[in-house]
Design a protein around this motif. Structure first.
Motif, PDB file in Angstrom:
ATOM      1  N   ARG B 469      32.991  44.858  27.041  1.00 42.69           N
ATOM      2  CA  ARG B 469      33.666  43.622  27.448  1.00 42.69           C
ATOM      3  C   ARG B 469      32.667  42.471  27.516  1.00 42.69           C
ATOM      4  O   ARG B 469      31.697  42.515  28.250  1.00 42.69           O
ATOM      5  N   GLY B 470      32.892  41.487  26.658  1.00 39.97           N
ATOM      6  CA  GLY B 470      32.071  40.273  26.665  1.00 39.97           C
ATOM      7  C   GLY B 470      30.620  40.480  26.267  1.00 39.97           C
ATOM      8  O   GLY B 470      29.788  39.592  26.445  1.00 39.97           O
ATOM      9  N   LEU B 475      28.992  42.928  20.259  1.00 40.94           N
ATOM     10  CA  LEU B 475      30.172  42.447  19.542  1.00 40.94           C
ATOM     11  C   LEU B 475      29.779  41.765  18.231  1.00 40.94           C
ATOM     12  O   LEU B 475      30.510  41.855  17.232  1.00 40.94           O
ATOM     13  N   ALA B 476      28.621  41.116  18.233  1.00 39.32           N
ATOM     14  CA  ALA B 476      28.153  40.491  16.991  1.00 39.32           C
ATOM     15  C   ALA B 476      27.937  41.565  15.926  1.00 39.32           C
ATOM     16  O   ALA B 476      28.269  41.374  14.747  1.00 39.32           O
ATOM     17  N   PHE B 477      27.403  42.725  16.348  1.00 40.44           N
ATOM     18  CA  PHE B 477      27.222  43.818  15.380  1.00 40.44           C
ATOM     19  C   PHE B 477      28.569  44.352  14.900  1.00 40.44           C
ATOM     20  O   PHE B 477      28.770  44.628  13.730  1.00 40.44           O
ATOM     21  N   GLY B 480      30.008  41.986  12.498  1.00 41.04           N
ATOM     22  CA  GLY B 480      29.365  42.154  11.197  1.00 41.04           C
ATOM     23  C   GLY B 480      30.000  43.313  10.444  1.00 41.04           C
ATOM     24  O   GLY B 480      30.293  43.229   9.246  1.00 41.04           O
ATOM     25  N   ASN B 481      30.231  44.388  11.174  1.00 38.52           N
ATOM     26  CA  ASN B 481      30.891  45.558  10.591  1.00 38.52           C
ATOM     27  C   ASN B 481      32.305  45.202  10.125  1.00 38.52           C
ATOM     28  O   ASN B 481      32.746  45.595   9.052  1.00 38.52           O
ATOM     29  N   ALA B 482      32.992  44.395  10.936  1.00 45.88           N
ATOM     30  CA  ALA B 482      34.375  44.026  10.620  1.00 45.88           C
ATOM     31  C   ALA B 482      34.446  43.155   9.380  1.00 45.88           C
ATOM     32  O   ALA B 482      35.480  43.080   8.730  1.00 45.88           O
ATOM     33  N   GLY B 613      33.561  35.320  12.107  1.00 46.16           N
ATOM     34  CA  GLY B 613      32.181  35.113  11.670  1.00 46.16           C
ATOM     35  C   GLY B 613      31.568  33.915  12.376  1.00 46.16           C
ATOM     36  O   GLY B 613      30.415  33.963  12.834  1.00 46.16           O
ATOM     37  N   GLN B 614      32.344  32.854  12.498  1.00 47.91           N
ATOM     38  CA  GLN B 614      31.825  31.659  13.156  1.00 47.91           C
ATOM     39  C   GLN B 614      31.607  31.901  14.645  1.00 47.91           C
ATOM     40  O   GLN B 614      30.618  31.471  15.223  1.00 47.91           O
ATOM     41  N   ARG B 615      32.553  32.648  15.235  1.00 48.16           N
ATOM     42  CA  ARG B 615      32.466  32.900  16.671  1.00 48.16           C
ATOM     43  C   ARG B 615      31.193  33.655  17.013  1.00 48.16           C
ATOM     44  O   ARG B 615      30.565  33.394  18.029  1.00 48.16           O
ATOM     45  N   TYR B 616      30.835  34.612  16.168  1.00 50.34           N
ATOM     46  CA  TYR B 616      29.637  35.390  16.446  1.00 50.34           C
ATOM     47  C   TYR B 616      28.473  34.961  15.564  1.00 50.34           C
ATOM     48  O   TYR B 616      27.526  35.704  15.373  1.00 50.34           O
ATOM     49  N   LYS B 617      28.587  33.766  15.017  1.00 54.86           N
ATOM     50  CA  LYS B 617      27.485  33.140  14.269  1.00 54.86           C
ATOM     51  C   LYS B 617      26.902  34.048  13.193  1.00 54.86           C
ATOM     52  O   LYS B 617      25.713  34.322  13.156  1.00 54.86           O
TER      53      LYS B 617
END
Lengths: 232, 618
Positions: B469-470, B475-477, B480-482, B613-617
């Motif tokens: 959570r958060g 989550l960035a990883f 990336g996987n997504a 992608g933008q959200r997690y830069k």
């Protein structure tokens, strides 16, 4: 081109015939304003026209069906298109029935040419006759007018086949057999193929081809009617 | 209009939204058109006034731009632009440029308005873009005519044949049984103050009364099942079927707003569909031998074909097929426990991946694992659980659930561990994420308990969610996987096809269509710490949770439903043709309408991937 046509332009010939022509549908047509040769092409109105006939002999053969659609302001108006049959005097030869699918039974219910012709002449008023290999339509129409009204049909004509020839010549490309057929010419402009053939769809096909040819003309100077027409 | 314009009428009839018009309206349509031609690389000469007309592309292709010269869409044969056909919400189509020699038909705005007034389905197309248009596609696809009774669209109330047989809670067991005998029913509803209070079945009388030698003069409340699970009369027959399958029951009370409507039995449903899932699932629980279970699972392809023919939603197909896998797994575990004896310490059998998400179809691998109580001692208990896992995994394999290629199965020692080891696994995956290992282990972030100890499962899941959570780094990883699976659509809305090999000129509906949506939903869900596992459920939860906009979540749901729907139809077609079902679809197998909407669906996925992608830069 006959000496007659060579010596006198369209307006002069029109005025010549008008001197004696009795009132009627043909005279109404003659009295409508003919588009002038120096008009910018898109300012003029056209009538894309096609006939189905009993054969190709303009003296013996007869018009079986008439299809047309007007072009105004670079756009072909399907809503003003029309299509009707004319009843031939003699039986339809089998050789032509195979092509256009109009049989004696169908044609016998149609109006005689005397009734069909005024409708067509009305549609042609102030317009340029447009067809693929326009000599057929022009001469059949002219002969019909002579027979019924005693005077020939005259008017400005655009021939998409002649335009196509000019394009080949301008590019200095050899013309091979079949290159000038309506379908083949249309395919060069990415126009759809219409499998069926009747006077209306062929008229529309010629009209669309004309729009494509006009779109493809070089624009070093304004494109005028006289650049596009075979008879002006 | 003239019959001679058939060529144009037929063209329109083959393209959406004109396919929505009745024959008479279609015949009049050509007479309203104007035809125009634009040569390659020229401008459609109505810049700024495109809203006055609807343009229908007969041949060729164009690009549509907004006033800032941003590309809004690339369109081809049969596509429309101009009046109310906007390709992006809130974007005015300003300029159109011909990419190829293009012939267009023009229809005046006023004529469109008139058609919209008369034809609702047609008008729907000219509503808002994206999601709505996709929903339109789904409902339209679901309207395909079919003759058999449709459990998907038949409301339960239509299947109830008689008034409910009821009795007061004050009645004795004896009175209740007498009434059941008199009415010749195998179950009865207990009603208190007009509301459903309980249910009694033949089995209750046998097991709780006769077998226990209970006094039949006791009140019926002694043996009835209190507050039984019930369904609203407006629910669809299919939901009832699902409900029975999930709860393994055969009598389902049906309620209406002001009371009880009746009783639906499994027989009522199976009369309507022979390969019904209730029948299949209850059959599974009767089996003692794996060979017999294999006979049941062999019927899954038929079931899929039937459901496809009945235009079941992809969501319900997923739930049904998965409920069979669950039933097989549960039965295998029951049989294993009979053979090996009761487990020495508590354990829970957990489904991962598509089974966890209730999204299985005809072709499914095994994804499962086992979480054992921390009192587990490998020396003492290792043999038992190894044998248990082997029994179940082998059983599943012989029932057609092939061994998972990545070996994400309880039979693998690494995935059959006590709770504390599992917590360490997740601590590692979440605390020190690595792209490669996440790609392999992300199936474990979709977990659902199938059989065994609820608390073990809950503890592990809560432990996992607390850390995700958060957690922006993790989550960035995951994001990336997504983004590693892209929808098969080029920049210009053209399908990007597989070139060469066995699947030449197709695209992979699973890996490039469904997986990207599943991956997106997983990231949203883990970010918000939601317990939801099913992709539609996850999107439901996050739609209100702020991880993603509500409209974005709804669009993804519609995209998923549409892509899955196409996959089910595709697999059903293969099964009918005697081929093995797969996920490789040729665009040629799609109607023009489906192609267009599949492109819409893929575009939605790509847009949402870009947002992530933008959200997690990335």
């Amino acid at each position: 081109m006959s000496i007659w046509k060579f010596l006198f332009n369209l307006q002069e010939r029109r005025n010549w015939y008008l001197r004696k022509m009795p009132a009627g549908p043909l005279r109404d047509y003659y009295e409508s304003e003919f588009p002038l040769p120096d008009t910018e092409w898109s300012q003029a109105d056209y009538l894309a026209l096609d006939f189905e006939t009993t054969g190709l002999d303009k003296h013996k053969d007869e018009i079986l069906s008439i299809g047309y659609a007007p072009i105004r302001g670079r756009s072909l108006r399907l809503g003003e298109s029309d299509h009707y049959l004319a009843r031939p005097v003699s039986a339809i030869p089998e050789s032509s029935a195979v092509i256009h699918g109009i049989l004696d039974d169908t044609a016998s219910g149609a109006q005689p040419l005397e009734e069909a012709l005024p409708r067509l002449l009305k549609a042609l008023e102030s317009k340029i006759l447009l067809a693929h290999h326009a000599a057929v339509e022009y001469e059949f129409l002219s002969n019909a007018c002579r027979k019924i009204y005693g005077y020939p049909f005259i008017g400005p004509v655009v021939d998409t086949l002649a335009l196509e020839v000019r394009i080949f010549r301008a590019k200095d490309e050899p013309i091979r057999s079949g290159d000038l057929r309506l379908d083949k010419a249309r395919s060069r402009y990415n126009l759809p193929r219409y499998p069926a053939h009747n006077a209306l769809i062929d008229a529309i096909a010629a009209g669309e081809l004309f729009l494509a040819q006009a779109a493809y003309r070089k624009r070093s100077r304004p494109l005028l009617l006289k650049d596009m027409t075979v008879i002006t | 209009m003239d019959i001679e314009l058939l060529e144009i009428r037929d063209f329109l009839a083959a393209h959406h939204p004109f396919d929505q018009l009745p024959g008479t309206a279609l015949s009049e349509l050509p007479g309203m058109l104007q035809v125009r031609y634009f040569r390659r690389d020229s401008e459609v000469s109505d810049a700024g006034n495109l809203e006055n007309q609807l343009y229908i592309i007969r041949t060729g292709a164009v690009e549509v731009f907004n006033a800032d010269n941003e590309l809004l869409a690339r369109l081809g044969e049969g596509d429309v632009f101009g009046y109310r056909a906007s390709h992006r919400p809130n974007q005015i189509e300003h300029r159109v440029s011909a990419l190829e020699d293009t012939l267009v038909y023009q229809l005046a705005a006023i004529d469109i308005d008139k058609l919209c007034e008369k034809h609702t389905q047609f008008a729907y197309f000219f509503g808002t873009v994206g999601g709505d248009r996709l929903r339109d596609a789904i409902s339209q696809a679901a309207q395909v005519a079919h003759t058999q009774v449709n459990l998907i669209t038949t409301p339960v109330r239509d299947l109830i044949k008689r008034e409910p047989i009821t009795i007061e809670p004050s009645a004795s067991i004896h009175e209740t049984a007498a009434k059941m005998a008199q009415e010749r029913v195998s179950s009865i509803l207990v009603i208190a103050q007009g509301q459903l209070a309980g249910i009694v079945t033949d089995r209750d009388l046998r097991n709780r009364v006769v077998a226990e030698a209970l006094d039949v003069n006791l009140p019926i409340t002694e043996i009835m099942t209190f507050n039984p699970t019930a369904l609203d009369e407006n629910a669809f027959a299919f939901q009832a079927q699902m409900h029975m399958a999930r709860h393994n029951i055969h009598h389902l009370p049906i309620v209406r707003e002001n009371g009880v409507a009746g009783m639906l039995t499994a027989t009522d449903l199976t009369k309507h569909q022979t390969t019904s899932v209730v029948y299949l699932v209850s059959d599974i629980y009767k089996q003692r031998k794996i060979e017999r279970m294999r006979e049941v699972t062999a019927k899954i392809p038929d079931l899929l074909v039937n459901m496809a023919a009945a235009d079941a939603t992809a969501d319900s197909v997923g739930h049904v097929i998965t409920s069979i896998t669950d039933a097989i797994t549960t039965r295998l575990l029951q049989l294993a426990e009979i053979e090996l004896g009761p487990p020495p310490v508590p354990y829970v059998w957990v489904a991962a991946g598509s089974q966890a998400r209730n999204e299985q179809t005809a072709k499914s691998d095994q994804d499962n694992c086992m979480v054992i109580d921390d009192s587990y001692d490998p020396k003492e208990h290792g043999d038992y659980f190894r044998a248990l896992a082997k029994y179940v995994c082998d059983g599943l394999d012989s029932c057609g659930y092939i061994y998972c290629p990545g070996e994400m199965m309880a039979i693998t020692d690494r995935w059959r561990q006590p709770l504390k080891s599992w917590k360490e696994y997740f601590d590692n995956w979440i605390g020190q994420p690595e792209p490669m290992s996440l790609m392999l282990t992300c199936v474990f972030f979709d977990m659902r308990r199938v059989y065994g100890d609820r608390n073990l499962f809950r503890e592990l899941r809560d432990h996992m969610l607390e850390q995700t959570r958060g957690n922006r780094i993790f989550l960035a990883f995951m994001a990336g996987n997504a983004l590693s699976h892209q929808p098969p659509i080029g920049f210009f809305r053209n399908f990007v096809l597989i070139k060469g090999g066995e699947h030449n000129q197709t695209f992979d509906l699973k890996h490039n269509g469904i997986v990207p949506i599943v991956d997106l939903a997983r990231v949203y869900s883990l970010a918000s710490g939601s317990e939801a596992v099913n992709t539609l459920d996850r999107l439901d939860v996050v739609a209100t949770g702020g991880e993603v906009t509500e409209s974005g979540a709804r669009d993804l749901q519609d995209a998923l439903e549409f892509i899955c729907y196409l996959r089910i139809q595709h697999q059903a077609r293969q099964i009918r043709n005697g081929e093995a079902p797969d996920n490789f679809m040729s665009p040629d197998a799609l109607s023009h309408f489906e192609r267009n909407h599949l492109k819409d669906a893929f575009s939605v996925v790509r847009t949402m991937q870009n947002v992530l992608g933008q959200r997690y830069k990335m």
